[in-house]
Structure formats: structure tokens, C-alpha cells
Design a protein around this motif. Structure first.
Motif, PDB file in Angstrom:
ATOM      1  N   ALA A  89       0.817  -1.215   0.000  1.00  0.00           N
ATOM      2  CA  ALA A  89       0.000   0.000   0.000  1.00  0.00           C
ATOM      3  C   ALA A  89       0.853   1.269   0.000  1.00  0.00           C
ATOM      4  O   ALA A  89       0.312   2.367  -0.010  1.00  0.00           O
ATOM      5  N   CYS A  90       2.172   1.121   0.030  1.00  0.00           N
ATOM      6  CA  CYS A  90       3.028   2.299  -0.139  1.00  0.00           C
ATOM      7  C   CYS A  90       3.826   2.179  -1.443  1.00  0.00           C
ATOM      8  O   CYS A  90       4.675   3.018  -1.746  1.00  0.00           O
ATOM      9  N   GLY A  91       3.570   1.106  -2.187  1.00  0.00           N
ATOM     10  CA  GLY A  91       4.189   0.960  -3.510  1.00  0.00           C
ATOM     11  C   GLY A  91       5.701   0.771  -3.478  1.00  0.00           C
ATOM     12  O   GLY A  91       6.397   1.144  -4.427  1.00  0.00           O
ATOM     13  N   HIS A  92       6.222   0.139  -2.430  1.00  0.00           N
ATOM     14  CA  HIS A  92       7.681  -0.033  -2.370  1.00  0.00           C
ATOM     15  C   HIS A  92       8.187  -1.019  -3.421  1.00  0.00           C
ATOM     16  O   HIS A  92       9.372  -1.018  -3.738  1.00  0.00           O
ATOM     17  N   ASN A  93       7.284  -1.837  -3.966  1.00  0.00           N
ATOM     18  CA  ASN A  93       7.664  -2.673  -5.120  1.00  0.00           C
ATOM     19  C   ASN A  93       8.139  -1.795  -6.277  1.00  0.00           C
ATOM     20  O   ASN A  93       9.046  -2.161  -7.033  1.00  0.00           O
ATOM     21  N   ALA A 132      12.648  -2.484   5.798  1.00  0.00           N
ATOM     22  CA  ALA A 132      11.958  -1.976   6.995  1.00  0.00           C
ATOM     23  C   ALA A 132      11.799  -0.464   7.045  1.00  0.00           C
ATOM     24  O   ALA A 132      11.867   0.128   8.117  1.00  0.00           O
ATOM     25  N   GLU A 133      11.502   0.152   5.889  1.00  0.00           N
ATOM     26  CA  GLU A 133      11.293   1.616   5.921  1.00  0.00           C
ATOM     27  C   GLU A 133      10.059   1.960   6.729  1.00  0.00           C
ATOM     28  O   GLU A 133       9.989   3.015   7.362  1.00  0.00           O
ATOM     29  N   GLU A 134       9.076   1.067   6.693  1.00  0.00           N
ATOM     30  CA  GLU A 134       7.810   1.370   7.358  1.00  0.00           C
ATOM     31  C   GLU A 134       7.847   1.152   8.874  1.00  0.00           C
ATOM     32  O   GLU A 134       6.856   1.422   9.547  1.00  0.00           O
ATOM     33  N   SER A 135       8.939   0.644   9.408  1.00  0.00           N
ATOM     34  CA  SER A 135       8.919   0.436  10.869  1.00  0.00           C
ATOM     35  C   SER A 135      10.208   0.920  11.526  1.00  0.00           C
ATOM     36  O   SER A 135      10.285   2.045  11.991  1.00  0.00           O
ATOM     37  N   ASN A 171      -1.694   6.593  -0.269  1.00  0.00           N
ATOM     38  CA  ASN A 171      -0.727   5.621   0.269  1.00  0.00           C
ATOM     39  C   ASN A 171      -1.227   5.127   1.635  1.00  0.00           C
ATOM     40  O   ASN A 171      -1.881   5.852   2.364  1.00  0.00           O
ATOM     41  N   HIS A 172      -0.907   3.903   1.950  1.00  0.00           N
ATOM     42  CA  HIS A 172      -1.274   3.233   3.204  1.00  0.00           C
ATOM     43  C   HIS A 172      -2.776   2.915   3.249  1.00  0.00           C
ATOM     44  O   HIS A 172      -3.351   2.751   4.318  1.00  0.00           O
ATOM     45  N   ASN A 173      -3.381   2.832   2.069  1.00  0.00           N
ATOM     46  CA  ASN A 173      -4.773   2.423   1.953  1.00  0.00           C
ATOM     47  C   ASN A 173      -4.776   1.236   0.986  1.00  0.00           C
ATOM     48  O   ASN A 173      -4.004   1.224   0.018  1.00  0.00           O
TER      49      ASN A 173
HETATM   50 ZN   LIG Z   1       4.652   4.251   3.609  1.00  0.00          ZN
END
Ligand SMILES: [Zn+2]
Ligand SMILES: [Zn+2]
Length: 436
Positions: free
Chosen positions: A117-121, A154-157, A381-383
Motif C-alpha cells: 500500500a506504499c508501492g515499495h515494489n 523496513a522503511e515502514e517500521s 498511500n497506506h490504503n
Molecule cells: Zn509508507
């Protein structure tokens, strides 16, 4: 041609040396770089799809780590898996002789429950594609220097980049480049907020809620008192400050027992580290006051400290100029609806910081950019709606277009010594003015 522009951002004044960027264009190098990326597009689509279809959360990115390191190894990079003492981090390097070193960050962590949901792919895809483009210039077009891909989990945490900074991953690099997807806007000089998170736990004494409540010390009251005091404090916050709380692990709470332990997580965001420190100071007082006022004990443990992101204005301008020169979004039917600002407009707006990123910490260590690119859709993002859009062919095509512009930007640093020096000087002046 060099132009000097003085821009003002809050207390900060930057002297920006603009260097004409036309080497790649006149040498025809761009054509070769684009062709190298295009010829791997099927493989890059597979890499992207593999990551998107198999979402893995922070520090669990085993499959993404394998997919990306295998791809880069196949492409002739020297790859270190599980680099910098992080099982899902990696480093991939390709060099041609002496020269400067450019780096791209690949993120690939997903969010719990809602996938990519943040498109890190797409971040991973654009960064490895850009690196392939730069490698073509190093391998076959006579450019010298080094290109590095850092796999940053681990960018999201917990912020893999912060641990990698501590382990020396960004030493001896001239710049750090990456891109992040969003809904409907292109950005070159995109800032992010400072973000701080802490676990805050109140402990008290359990007791029967009816039989002997006077013997209890209510940990939930500690949390509620702090929550309410934070609510009162909001009147004194600046409009750019953010405070968020969640209460965790509530399964142990029952109404007929005075709660003896309440765990929570607190987040604080601000436009910069200095402002954020003021808010955190006040929260520390609130937390202490809540404990003494409810006869409980409180423990605060910091879990995240993302600094505000201050990108290189010169890299942003170069990126923007190449984007307009080769892929002007206003001239393409599929992208003309998206908004685009010049880096100068973004600077005047303060870089419109909203979210936060561990790339912020990197931006204090070396010249960097994290450009934004649109993939459409209305879900932010994040949805879960954004997850869907991040898996489309259009989103992939956007990542590939951006990768080409990122590659040209990096090549400017490798090829143009005057440019690289000016970039470094401008960045040093900016960081000195920000000094925390
Ligand atoms: Zn994010
Ligand atoms: Zn993200």
C-alpha cells in the motif's frame, strides 16, 4: 552556464549553483541508457510483480531480497546478500575504474494486512532499473566510476537505512537517489517530516475492581491522563506538528480488574528535528505528570527517529530538467492530468512535507533526492486501494520512466566534476544552516 540563485526557506538561505546539464543529451548516451533499461523491461516487470504479489513486512522481506539480489547478480553486479548485519538488506556494486560513486536505494517492505500500500515494489523496480542504466554507461559507454544499489529493508517500521548508516553503508558515496510513488503529482524536491515514535508503558497494581479498588494502582488511568493532557497541549501546537497515539495489547484488560499494565505507542512529527524536539520535551513532561498523578510508573522507549528530509536542490533541478526534456508529462496523454511543479516552486512551498522516511536521516549524511511520481488512483498511500494501483502495468511503466531520469541524474554526478563539486558545496551549506 552557471546561475546563482538565493532562495529562502524559513531561517535557511541557500546559495544554489545551477550547472547546465546537457552532457548526456549531446553525447547520445541517454539513448543507450534508455535502451539498456527497455531491453530488460520484461525481467523488471517480473521483479516488480514478484515483490508486489508476495508482500512481506519489515525485516521479513526474504523473497524480495532473493528476487532483487538474483536479478542484480544476473545483470553483472557484485552482490552482498544480508549486508550490514541485516538479514534482508543487500549491497550491489558495479565499477569501471576510478571516479565518483552514485547510489540508489531499493525499498521493498509492505504494510501489515494491506500489502504494498506504499508501492515499495515500485521503489525497488525504479532503483534497480536506474542502476542497470548507469551500468550500461560504465560498461559500454566509457563512463568511469561506481554504481551501487543498497537494498534498504523496513522503511515502514524500524528504518533499515538508519541501521545501514550506522554500519557505514553510505560512506564513500557521492549521492543517494531514489523515487517514491504517490497518486497524482510529480515532485523533485520533496521533503519529509521528522518522525519520532516511542513505546510508552504504564504499570500499576492489579486489584479487584469492586472488592478492593482502593488497593489498585490504575495503569489505564496513567495512559488516559497523558492522552487528555496531550489533547490540551494540542492548542499550543503549530499547524505542522502531529501527535498520534495507539493503545496496544488490550487483551489483558477486563472490567473487573484494575489494570496493572497498559502499553501504548506514541508518534510525533514535525517539520524538522529542532521543532520536533520541543514537542517531545513537552510529551516527556506529560508522561511523567500522568504517572505521578495516578500513582503509576511509566517507561518510555524510543523505537523510531526519522529525521526531516532535506534533499539536494541541485540534484532535484537536474532530475526535473531531464524529466521535462525527455518525458514531459504534460505532453503525454496518460500523464497530462498529473500535477508538476518546478523545484523552485517546491522550494518556495517548503517541499510540502507530509509523510516521513528513513531517507531523511540519509539526507543529512550526503546529497540525496527522493523524487515523487504519480501512479494514479484516488486511494492514498497506506490504503488498500493504493495497493491495487501499485500493481498495475501503468504504475510499472511510470517506475521505468522515472528510472531513466534517475539514471541520467546519477550520470551527471559521475561525468561532470564541476557539477559534482557544486552539488556537494550546496549540500554542505544547507546542512550547516540546518545544524541541529
Ligand atoms: Zn509508507
Ligand atoms: Zn513508502
Amino acid at each position: 552556464m552557471a546561475i546563482n540563485t538565493a532562495l529562502h526557506f524559513g531561517l535557511l538561505t541557500l546559495s544554489i549553483a545551477g550547472i547546465a546539464t546537457c552532457q548526456n543529451n549531446t553525447s547520445g548516451l541517454s539513448k543507450q541508457v534508455f535502451a539498456a533499461i527497455d531491453s530488460r523491461n520484461d525481467q523488471l516487470r517480473t521483479v516488480n510483480r514478484e515483490i508486489w504479489e508476495n508482500p512481506e513486512t519489515a525485516m521479513e522481506e526474504v523473497h524480495a531480497h532473493e528476487v532483487l539480489t538474483s536479478f542484480l547478480e544476473d545483470q553483472g553486479f557484485t552482490v552482498t546478500r544480508s549486508a550490514f548485519n541485516l538479514s534482508t538488506a543487500f549491497k550491489a556494486v558495479y565499477s569501471n575504474g576510478e571516479g565518483r560513486s552514485v547510489s540508489f536505494n531499493a525499498e521493498y517492505d509492505a504494510l501489515p494486512g494491506i500489502g504494498h500500500a506504499c508501492g515499495h515494489n515500485l521503489i525497488a523496480t525504479s532503483s534497480v532499473a536506474a542502476a542497470v542504466g548507469v551500468k550500461e554507461a560504465l560498461e559500454n559507454q566509457g563512463v568511469t566510476g561506481t554504481v551501487v544499489v543498497l537494498g534498504t529493508p523496513a522503511e515502514e517500521s524500524i528504518g533499515g537505512k538508519i541501521k545501514m548508516l550506522d554500519a557505514g553503508a553510505y560512506e564513500n558515496l557521492d549521492c543517494s537517489i531514489m523515487a517514491h510513488p504517490g497518486n497524482n503529482a510529480y515532485g523533485a524536491w520533496s521533503r519529509t517530516l521528522a518522525s519520532w515514535r516511542a513505546n510508552v508503558t504504564w504499570t500499576g497494581k492489579a486489584s479487584h475492581a469492586a472488592l478492593a479498588p482502593w488497593q489498585g494502582q490504575n495503569a489505564l488511568d496513567g495512559f488516559v491522563a497523558a492522552y487528555q493532557m496531550t489533547g490540551l497541549y494540542r492548542q499550543q501546537l503549530m499547524t505542522t506538528d502531529r501527535i498520534h497515539h495507539i493503545i496496544k495489547n488490550t487483551d489483558n484488560l477486563v472490567t473487573n480488574v484494575i489494570p496493572d499494565r497498559v502499553e501504548s505507542e506514541w508518534g510525533v512529527r514535525g517539520t524538522n528535528r529542532a521543532r520536533q524536539a520541543v514537542v517531545i520535551d513537552q510529551l516527556n513532561s506529560i508522561v511523567e505528570g500522568s504517572a505521578s498523578g495516578t500513582n503509576t510508573t511509566v517507561f518510555l522507549t524510543k523505537v523510531q527517529d526519522y529525521w526531516d528530509q532535506n534533499p539536494s536542490f541541485q540534484l532535484a533541478k537536474t532530475y526535473y530538467n531531464y524529466l521535462i526534456e525527455y518525458f514531459d508529462p504534460s505532453k503525454d496523454e496518460s500523464t497530462s492530468e498529473f500535477s508538476i511543479s518546478t523545484p523552485e516552486q517546491e522550494y518556495e512551498d517548503g517541499g510540502s512535507p507530509s509523510a516521513s522516511s528513513d531517507q531523511g536521516n540519509v539526507s543529512w549524511f550526503l546529497p540525496s533526492i527522493q523524487v515523487g511520481f504519480p501512479i494514479g488512483g484516488t486511494a492514498p498511500n497506506h490504503n488498500a486501494g493504493f495497493t491495487k494501483v501499485a500493481g498495475t502495468d501503468f504504475a510499472h511503466d511510470q517506475a521505468i520512466t522515472v528510472s531513466k531520469v534517475l539514471a541520467l541524474t546519477a550520470l551527471e554526478v559521475l561525468q561532470n566534476a564541476t557539477y559534482a563539486e557544486a552539488m556537494k558545496k550546496e549540500w554542505e551549506e544547507m546542512i550547516a544552516a540546518l545544524q541541529f
